[in-house]
Design an enzyme around this catalytic site. Structure first.
Site, PDB file in Angstrom:
ATOM      1  N   PHE A 237       0.623  -1.502   0.074  1.00 29.60           N
ATOM      2  CA  PHE A 237      -0.166   0.118  -0.034  1.00 29.60           C
ATOM      3  C   PHE A 237       1.124   1.646  -0.095  1.00 29.60           C
ATOM      4  O   PHE A 237       1.782   1.561   0.783  1.00 29.60           O
ATOM      5  CB  PHE A 237      -0.679   0.172   1.047  1.00 29.60           C
ATOM      6  CG  PHE A 237      -1.903   0.737   1.242  1.00 29.60           C
ATOM      7  CD1 PHE A 237      -3.303   0.564   0.066  1.00 29.60           C
ATOM      8  CD2 PHE A 237      -1.571   2.707   1.543  1.00 29.60           C
ATOM      9  CE1 PHE A 237      -3.866   2.567   0.383  1.00 29.60           C
ATOM     10  CE2 PHE A 237      -2.244   3.841   1.335  1.00 29.60           C
ATOM     11  CZ  PHE A 237      -3.388   3.297   1.017  1.00 29.60           C
TER      12      PHE A 237
ATOM     13  N   ASP B 296       9.438   2.693   2.374  1.00 29.48           N
ATOM     14  CA  ASP B 296       8.104   3.976   3.149  1.00 29.48           C
ATOM     15  C   ASP B 296       7.603   3.323   4.176  1.00 29.48           C
ATOM     16  O   ASP B 296       7.504   2.556   4.290  1.00 29.48           O
ATOM     17  CB  ASP B 296       7.103   3.282   1.616  1.00 29.48           C
ATOM     18  CG  ASP B 296       5.826   3.896   1.984  1.00 29.48           C
ATOM     19  OD1 ASP B 296       5.185   4.857   2.907  1.00 29.48           O
ATOM     20  OD2 ASP B 296       4.867   4.189   0.938  1.00 29.48           O
TER      21      ASP B 296
ATOM     22  N   LYS C 132       1.971  11.175   7.323  1.00 30.92           N
ATOM     23  CA  LYS C 132       0.929  10.336   8.648  1.00 30.92           C
ATOM     24  C   LYS C 132       1.734  11.408   9.933  1.00 30.92           C
ATOM     25  O   LYS C 132       1.758  12.293   9.960  1.00 30.92           O
ATOM     26  CB  LYS C 132       0.982   9.077   8.279  1.00 30.92           C
ATOM     27  CG  LYS C 132       0.408   8.725   7.616  1.00 30.92           C
ATOM     28  CD  LYS C 132      -0.383   7.198   7.493  1.00 30.92           C
ATOM     29  CE  LYS C 132      -1.144   7.027   6.606  1.00 30.92           C
ATOM     30  NZ  LYS C 132      -1.537   6.276   6.025  1.00 30.92           N
TER      31      LYS C 132
HETATM   32  C1  LIG Z   1      -1.028   5.825   4.014  1.00 25.62           C
HETATM   33  C2  LIG Z   1      -0.179   4.964   3.560  1.00 25.62           C
HETATM   34  C3  LIG Z   1       0.291   5.951   2.238  1.00 25.62           C
HETATM   35  C4  LIG Z   1      -0.799   7.026   1.909  1.00 25.62           C
HETATM   36  O1  LIG Z   1      -0.320   8.204   2.310  1.00 25.62           O
HETATM   37  P1  LIG Z   1      -1.537   9.019   2.486  1.00 25.62           P
HETATM   38  O2  LIG Z   1      -1.693  10.513   2.784  1.00 25.62           O
HETATM   39  O3  LIG Z   1      -2.996   8.636   2.495  1.00 25.62           O
HETATM   40  O4  LIG Z   1      -1.669  10.364   0.910  1.00 25.62           O
HETATM   41  C5  LIG Z   1       1.885   5.359   1.285  1.00 25.62           C
HETATM   42  N1  LIG Z   1       2.783   4.384   2.594  1.00 25.62           N
HETATM   43  C6  LIG Z   1       2.371   3.882   2.927  1.00 25.62           C
HETATM   44  C7  LIG Z   1       2.841   2.820   3.724  1.00 25.62           C
HETATM   45  C8  LIG Z   1       0.945   4.106   3.683  1.00 25.62           C
HETATM   46  O5  LIG Z   1       0.782   3.875   4.979  1.00 25.62           O
END
Ligand SMILES: *Cc1c(COP(=O)(O)O)cnc(C)c1O
Length: 400
Positions: free
Chosen positions: A141, A226, A256
């Protein structure tokens, strides 16, 4: 009808139904607690998917927001502002990286990392024009943009949103030999989450991240982590890769909790050699690096460091994991996680995670199901042991 029912009905009439929220209408929150408009109180174990590591409305972060809002909020990058430099200096210190490129949302930061890797491939590695390939993991994700969902393996995220961008291939998370086989002379990057959180808190095999990074080194491929969800103390270290010595990324993507629960802030971090591949006009964002974001991000980082929240998450996480394992419930197929990122997998024969999350909400615990069978527990890192013991008592009642 309760006030909550009225709002939920009104919202359903005007909001695109791309979410199915728990039937809780939040009105205010503080620390780990959240209150709905009918006065019910909840322990927030969703934390906006790990964006609230510092807790709701941390006084220092809110004070930074308010003070900055009273001085200067937005300039665009057409002029300098006095907040962005100090913020990025702090961010580079915390991440042990040389340079940062500030964006707003996580998906934008991942997109930025992809652009960076491709440009590096063409200008440094010598990949033929438009042939760059990026390897990612199944069940990843990375966000919801058209490019990112194009290499998702989740049909709900991608079906009928094509055509998809070329240049991506997928390997199984944790399978080093598959990664080796997937690398070609045109591979510019391997993009991976150190723990697959959205996929259901999937942990990497021990040593896998470091071995994958070494393989990338050997093949001249950028190792992109990520850490949008796993970063900033969540897993009991400032970044999840720190649990795996030798897994330091070439490119680190964060978001985040960088916004301290009050503002969307993301960033891409890398070496000077990499980030200077972007020259004026090559990439940008109107809001990226704005002074309000920078002041908030700086306070969010200061709180993490000064309150030792990573160490706190390590200690509380061990306690919570042990207590959850002690429940010994027949409903539970598996319990896994690191720090305060914990997944409780419900046996198929005992229903869906959603049912348990709804029951938890009735008992005053907000937790979110992910991937049908997994209850994700990710409380703010400022929780106390007593609050987590109360959480365990609610889990015991629900999983009985
Ligand atoms: C939440 C998340 C994203 C996307 O972040 P947004 O601010 O919602 O665009 C990308 N990678 C990971 C691992 C995430 O948990």
């Amino acid at each position: 009808m309760s006030q909550s029912d009225t709002i939920i009905a009104q919202t359903a009439g005007v909001s695109a139904p791309n979410y199915s929220p728990l039937p809780v209408v939040a009105e205010r929150a503080e620390g780990v607690w959240l209150w709905d408009i009918d006065g019910r109180k909840y322990l927030d174990c969703i934390s906006a998917y790990s964006s609230l590591n510092q807790g709701h409305r941390h006084p220092r972060i809110v004070a930074a927001l308010v003070a900055q809002a009273a001085r200067l909020t937005l300039t665009s990058r057409a002029v300098h502002n006095d907040q962005m430099g100090p913020f990025l200096a702090d961010l580079c210190r915390v991440t042990h990286m040389q340079m940062a490129l500030p964006m707003n949302t996580g998906a934008e930061a991942v997109e930025t990392a992809i652009k960076l890797a491709r440009r590096w491939g063409y200008r440094v590695k010598g990949v033929p024009h438009d042939r760059a390939e990026i390897v990612a993991c199944r069940n990843n994700f990375h966000g919801r943009t058209t490019t990112l969902i194009g290499f998702s393996s989740e049909s709900q995220y991608r079906d009928d949103f094509g055509p998809y961008a070329p240049g991506f291939s997928l390997v199984d998370f944790g399978d080093l030999e598959a990664l080796r086989a997937a690398l070609t002379p045109n591979t510019v990057a391997f993009l991976i989450e150190p723990i697959q959180a959205e996929a259901g808190i999937i942990m990497p095999p021990a040593g896998y991240l470091a071995a994958a990074r070494a393989l990338c080194r050997e093949h001249g491929v950028l190792f992109i982590l990520d850490e949008i969800q796993t970063g900033f103390g969540r897993t009991g270290a400032m970044f999840a890769h720190e649990h795996d010595p030798g897994a330091e990324p070439d490119v680190l993507v964060v978001g985040k909790a960088l916004g301290g629960g009050v503002y969307p802030i993301s960033a891409v971090l890398a070496s000077r050699a990499l980030l200077t591949l972007f020259q004026p006009g090559d990439h940008g964002s109107t809001f990226g690096g704005n002074p309000l974001a920078a002041a908030v991000g700086r306070a969010a980082l200061a709180v993490l460091v000064d309150e030792n929240l990573a160490a706190r998450a390590a200690e509380l996480g061990e306690h919570l994991l042990a207590a959850a394992r002690d429940l010994g419930s027949v409903c539970i197929a598996d319990i896994r996680g690191r720090g305060l990122l914990i997944g409780i997998e419900i046996r198929q024969s005992h229903g869906s995670a959603r049912q348990y999350c709804e029951e938890l909400a009735r008992r005053g615990v907000l937790a979110k199901d992910t991937h049908e069978q997994v209850i994700r527990l990710a409380p703010p890192l400022v929780a106390t042991r007593a609050e987590l013991d109360w959480l365990v008592a609610q889990l015991r009642a629900v999983l009985r």
